[in-house]
Design a protein around this motif. Structure first.
Motif, short mmCIF file in Angstrom:
data_model
loop_
_atom_site.label_atom_id
_atom_site.label_comp_id
_atom_site.label_asym_id
_atom_site.label_seq_id
_atom_site.Cartn_x
_atom_site.Cartn_y
_atom_site.Cartn_z
N THR A 511 7.80 1.84 3.92
CA THR A 511 9.15 1.61 4.61
C THR A 511 9.91 0.74 4.06
OG1 THR A 511 8.05 2.60 6.57
CG2 THR A 511 9.97 1.68 6.65
N LEU A 512 9.11 -0.47 3.79
CA LEU A 512 9.90 -1.71 3.30
C LEU A 512 10.65 -1.35 1.98
CD1 LEU A 512 10.88 -4.68 3.47
CD2 LEU A 512 8.35 -5.45 2.63
N HIS A 513 9.42 -0.79 1.00
CA HIS A 513 10.09 -0.54 -0.35
C HIS A 513 11.33 0.30 -0.09
CE1 HIS A 513 7.52 -2.12 -3.10
NE2 HIS A 513 6.25 -1.93 -2.64
N SER A 514 11.43 1.47 0.69
CA SER A 514 12.59 2.14 0.59
C SER A 514 13.85 1.35 1.29
CB SER A 514 12.46 3.58 1.39
OG SER A 514 12.07 3.25 2.62
N ARG A 515 13.35 0.65 2.36
CA ARG A 515 14.56 -0.37 2.78
C ARG A 515 15.08 -1.33 1.48
NH1 ARG A 515 14.83 -1.61 8.83
NH2 ARG A 515 13.42 0.09 8.96
N MET A 516 14.23 -1.95 0.88
CA MET A 516 14.69 -2.75 -0.10
C MET A 516 15.42 -1.96 -1.04
SD MET A 516 11.11 -4.94 -0.75
CE MET A 516 11.62 -5.37 -2.47
N LYS A 517 15.13 -0.72 -1.34
CA LYS A 517 15.92 0.11 -2.48
C LYS A 517 17.28 0.27 -1.84
CE LYS A 517 14.71 3.93 -5.72
NZ LYS A 517 13.95 4.94 -5.58
N LYS A 518 17.43 0.51 -0.78
CA LYS A 518 18.61 1.15 0.00
C LYS A 518 19.54 -0.25 0.13
CE LYS A 518 20.43 2.21 4.54
NZ LYS A 518 19.78 1.39 5.82
N LEU A 519 18.95 -1.25 0.11
CA LEU A 519 19.78 -2.52 0.47
C LEU A 519 20.03 -3.29 -0.86
CD1 LEU A 519 18.09 -3.78 3.72
CD2 LEU A 519 20.24 -2.78 3.52
N GLY A 520 19.37 -2.57 -1.98
CA GLY A 520 19.52 -3.19 -3.30
C GLY A 520 19.02 -4.57 -3.37
N ILE A 521 17.81 -4.63 -2.66
CA ILE A 521 16.88 -6.02 -3.01
C ILE A 521 15.96 -5.82 -4.07
CG2 ILE A 521 15.47 -7.75 -1.78
CD1 ILE A 521 16.79 -6.64 0.57
N SER A 522 16.05 -6.70 -4.86
CA SER A 522 14.75 -6.49 -6.34
C SER A 522 14.34 -7.93 -6.40
CB SER A 522 15.16 -5.85 -7.25
OG SER A 522 16.18 -6.25 -8.06
N ARG A 523 13.04 -8.12 -6.95
CA ARG A 523 12.65 -9.41 -7.14
C ARG A 523 13.57 -9.95 -8.52
NH1 ARG A 523 6.29 -11.25 -7.64
NH2 ARG A 523 6.83 -13.41 -8.01
N PRO A 524 13.97 -11.20 -8.20
CA PRO A 524 14.82 -11.50 -9.28
C PRO A 524 13.94 -11.95 -10.63
CG PRO A 524 14.68 -13.17 -7.72
CD PRO A 524 13.86 -12.02 -7.22
N LYS A 525 14.56 -11.71 -11.61
CA LYS A 525 13.70 -11.99 -12.88
C LYS A 525 13.32 -13.33 -13.11
CE LYS A 525 13.87 -7.69 -14.26
NZ LYS A 525 13.73 -7.19 -13.05
N PRO A 526 12.25 -13.88 -13.58
CA PRO A 526 12.09 -15.37 -13.68
C PRO A 526 12.88 -15.68 -15.00
CG PRO A 526 10.09 -14.07 -14.33
CD PRO A 526 11.11 -13.10 -14.03
#
Ligand SMILES: Nc1ncnc2c1ncn2[C@@H]1O[C@H](COP(=O)(O)OP(=O)(O)OP(=O)(O)O)[C@@H](O)[C@H]1O
Ligand SMILES: [Mg+2]
Length: 526
Positions: A511-526
Motif C-alpha cells: 500500500t505504501l508503495h502505491s501511495r508513494m507512486k501516486k504522490l510522486g515520492i521516490s528516493r533521491p539519487k545520492p
C-alpha cells in the motif's frame, strides 16, 4: 579381715574425692569460657569423665522431643574401640530407651543382654555398636529433656556405684549449660548481624529514595494519547500486578525508565523503592559489586563493605537498565539470581537470598545479540517473559503537542516563566521532525527554547539539518506527501520490515508503495 574392709572403704572415699575434685574443676572452668571454646572444653571434660569411670565411650546428646530427635554432639572414646558415627540419631536407633529418656527416666546400668523383649530395635542397635553396658542420664532444661550424657562399656559388662549417679548428673548439667549458653550467644550474634544488615539496607534505601525524588521531581506520569502509547500502557497495567519479569524495549530516550517506574508504582511492591542498576554505566567489576555487594577486601581497592542492590531490592523491584550491555560473566550470575533468588556478595561464600521482581530495559535487539552469541540465550528467555515495546516518538506524532505543553509547563514553573502560546507553524515543524533522540531530545529542545525565551510565545529552533518546510502545506495531499517523505527519510528509506516506514505509518508495504507512486515520492539519487 578388718584391715581389708578398711582399705575398701578408704578406696571408695578416695574415688569419691577424685570425682568431687573433677566436678569443682569443671564448674570453675565452664563459668566464663567464650562461646568459641565450648566444644573443645566439653570434649576434654568428657575425656576426664571417661577416664574416671574407666569406660570406653562417653558422649553428650542434644535432644529435641518436639521433632523426635536426639543427636550425638560430643564424644570421647578409648583407643582401639569400634567408632560410632558422629551424628547418630538416638531416638530412631533406641526407640524404647528414647521413650524413657524424654520422660526423664535415668538408667543406672543396663546390660545389653537384659533389654526386655519389646526393645528389640534398641538391643540390635546396642549390639551393632558393641555396647555391653549403658549408663544414661537425661538432663532437663525448663522441664523438658534437652540433653543427655551417656556412658558405654564396650570391652566388658560393668556395674557402677549408685552414688556416682547424682555426681555424673551434675557434670552433665554443667556441660549442657555451657551448650545452651553457646546457643544463646549464637542467636544473639545472628540477631545482631540481621540488625546490621537491615540497617545497611535502610541506609541504602534512603539514598535511593533521595536519588529517586530528585530524578522524578514529582513528575512520574506518562504523557500521551497516541494509539502506540495507549497500547503500551494497557500492557503495563496488565503485567504490573503480577510478579512476572518485564522486558522493556525501545530506542534511546523513548521513556523506558519512566515506564519501568510506572509498572513498579502499579504493582503490589510500590510501598518500597524501585532499585535501579545501569548495566552500561560502570566497568564489569564495579557493576558486579553494585549488584551483588562485596565484603571489605573482596578485591584491591575494596576498602569497605557494600550492600548490593539486589539485597536492597529485597521485597521490591530491581530495574536493570541497559541489560544488553551486561558482560557475559555477569549474565551467568544474574541468571542464577533470576532462577532461584540466590547470590553471594563478592569476597564471601555465604549464600544470600532476595525476593525481587525484575524489570529490564534495553535499546538493543537482544534477539539479534543472542544469534550473534553476544547475549546468553537462557538469560534472554528468562527476561523475555513479557516484552513491552515503547514506540519511538516519530511513530506517535499526536503525542508531540501534549509533550511539548507538558514540558513548557514544567519549565514555566521551574524557571518562573509564563509561556502560554506556541506558533502553529512551530508546532507543525515539531510534529514533522523525526526525533532520533525521542522524548529526551524533545524535552531538551523545549528546555533550551525556554531558557532563551522572555515573552509569552515560544520560539523553537530545530537542530541544524532538520528539514522544516519552507511553507506550510495546505492541501491534505501535500500534508500526506510531506509526512510520508519525512518518515521515509527518518528510516533511511526502508519501507518494509521492523521499524520500516510502512510499519510506522500503519500501512502494508505494498500500500505504501502505491501511495508513494501516486504522490510522486521516490528516493533521491545520492
Ligand atoms: N511519555 C512520556 N511522558 C512524559 N515524559 C516522558 C515520556 N517519555 C519520556 N519522558 C521523559 O523523557 C526523558 C527520557 O525518558 P527515559 O529516561 O525514561 O528514557 P529511556 O528510554 O530510559 O532512555 P535511554 O534509553 O536513553 O535510557 C525523561 O526525562 C522522561 O521523564
Ligand atoms: Mg534509560
Amino acid at each position: 579381715m578388718m584391715d581389708d574392709s578398711l582399705v575398701i572403704v578408704s578406696d571408695v572415699i578416695a574415688k569419691r574425692l577424685e570425682f568431687e575434685v573433677l566436678i569443682s574443676d569443671l564448674s570453675a572452668r565452664f563459668v566464663n569460657i567464650p562461646a568459641g571454646q565450648v566444644d573443645r572444653e566439653i570434649e576434654e571434660a568428657l575425656g576426664k569423665v571417661r577416664a574416671f569411670f574407666d569406660v570406653d565411650r562417653c558422649g553428650m546428646f542434644e535432644v529435641s522431643p518436639e521433632i523426635g530427635e536426639a543427636r550425638l554432639t560430643h564424644l570421647d572414646m578409648a583407643d582401639g574401640i569400634q567408632p560410632v558415627p558422629m551424628r547418630i540419631d538416638y531416638l530412631r536407633l533406641f526407640p524404647w530407651s528414647g521413650d524413657r529418656l524424654v520422660r526423664n527416666q535415668e538408667v543406672m546400668e543396663l546390660h545389653t543382654r537384659d533389654y526386655p523383649p519389646e526393645a528389640t530395635v534398641d538391643r540390635a542397635s546396642a549390639e551393632a555398636m558393641g555396647i555391653k553396658t549403658t549408663l544414661r542420664i537425661p538432663l532437663p532444661y525448663e522441664g523438658v529433656v534437652r540433653h543427655m550424657i551417656v556412658i558405654n562399656a564396650v570391652k566388658e559388662e560393668r556395674v557402677w556405684p549408685k552414688e556416682y549417679l547424682p555426681r555424673l548428673r551434675l557434670v552433665g548439667e554443667i556441660l549442657a549449660n555451657a551448650m545452651e549458653r553457646k546457643r544463646a550467644d549464637e542467636r544473639i550474634r545472628q540477631t545482631l548481624e540481621e540488625v546490621q544488615r537491615l540497617r545497611d539496607r535502610m541506609q541504602m534505601e534512603n539514598v535511593y529514595l533521595r536519588e529517586q525524588l530528585r530524578r522524578e521531581d514529582g513528575q512520574a506520569h506518562i504523557v500521551g494519547e497516541s494509539e502506540g502509547i495507549l497500547r503500551m500502557l494497557a500492557q503495563a497495567k496488565r503485567v504490573a500486578p503480577t510478579d512476572s519479569t518485564v522486558l522493556i524495549i525501545g530506542e534511546t530516550g523513548t521513556g523506558k525508565e519512566l515506564l519501568a517506574q510506572a509498572i513498579h508504582d502499579m504493582s503490589s511492591r510500590s510501598g518500597k523503592t524501585m532499585v535501579t542498576v545501569n548495566c552500561a554505566a560502570l566497568p564489569p567489576l564495579l557493576i558486579e559489586s553494585e549488584l551483588f555487594g562485596r565484603e571489605k577486601g573482596a578485591y584491591t581497592g575494596a576498602t569497605t563493605r557494600q550492600v548490593g542492590r539486589i539485597e536492597v531490592a529485597d521485597g521490591s523491584t530491581l530495574f536493570l537498565d541497559e541489560i544488553g550491555d551486561l558482560s557475559s560473566d555477569l549474565q551467568v550470575k544474574l541468571l542464577r539470581v533470576l532462577q532461584d533468588g540466590r547470590f553471594e556478595r563478592l569476597g564471601s561464600n555465604r549464600t544470600l537470598t532476595a525476593d525481587i521482581r525484575v524489570i529490564a530495559a534495553t535499546h538493543r535487539d537482544l534477539g539479534a545479540m543472542v544469534r550473534d552469541g553476544k547475549f546468553r540465550e537462557d538469560l534472554f528467555h528468562r527476561l523475555n517473559v513479557y516484552p513491552i515495546e515503547v514506540p519511538p516518538l516519530r511513530a506517535r506524532v499526536p503525542d508531540i503537542p501534549l509533550l511539548v505543553w507538558r514540558f513548557v509547563q514544567e519549565f514555566n514553573r521551574k524557571m518562573g516563566k509564563s509561556v502560554d502560546s506556541i506558533p502553529r507553524q512551530t508546532m507543525e515543524r515539531l510534529k514533522q521532525y523525526p526525533w532520533p533522540g525521542n522524548v529526551r531530545e524533545l524535552r531538551n529542545l523545549v528546555e533550551r527554547a525556554m531558557i532563551g525565551c522572555d515573552g509569552r510565545s515560544l520560539a523553537v529552533e530545530l537542530p541544524a539539518g532538520a528539514r522544516g518546510p519552507t511553507q506550510i502545506p495546505v492541501t491534505l495531499e501535500e500534508v500526506e506527501r510531506k509526512h510520508i517523505r519525512d518518515v521515509l527519510e527518518s528510516v533511511h528509506w526502508r519501507v518494509s520490515g521492523k521499524r520500516g516506514a510502512a510499519e510506522i505509518l500503519g500501512l502494508r508495504p505494498t500500500t505504501l508503495h502505491s501511495r508513494m507512486k501516486k504522490l510522486g515520492i521516490s528516493r533521491p539519487k545520492p
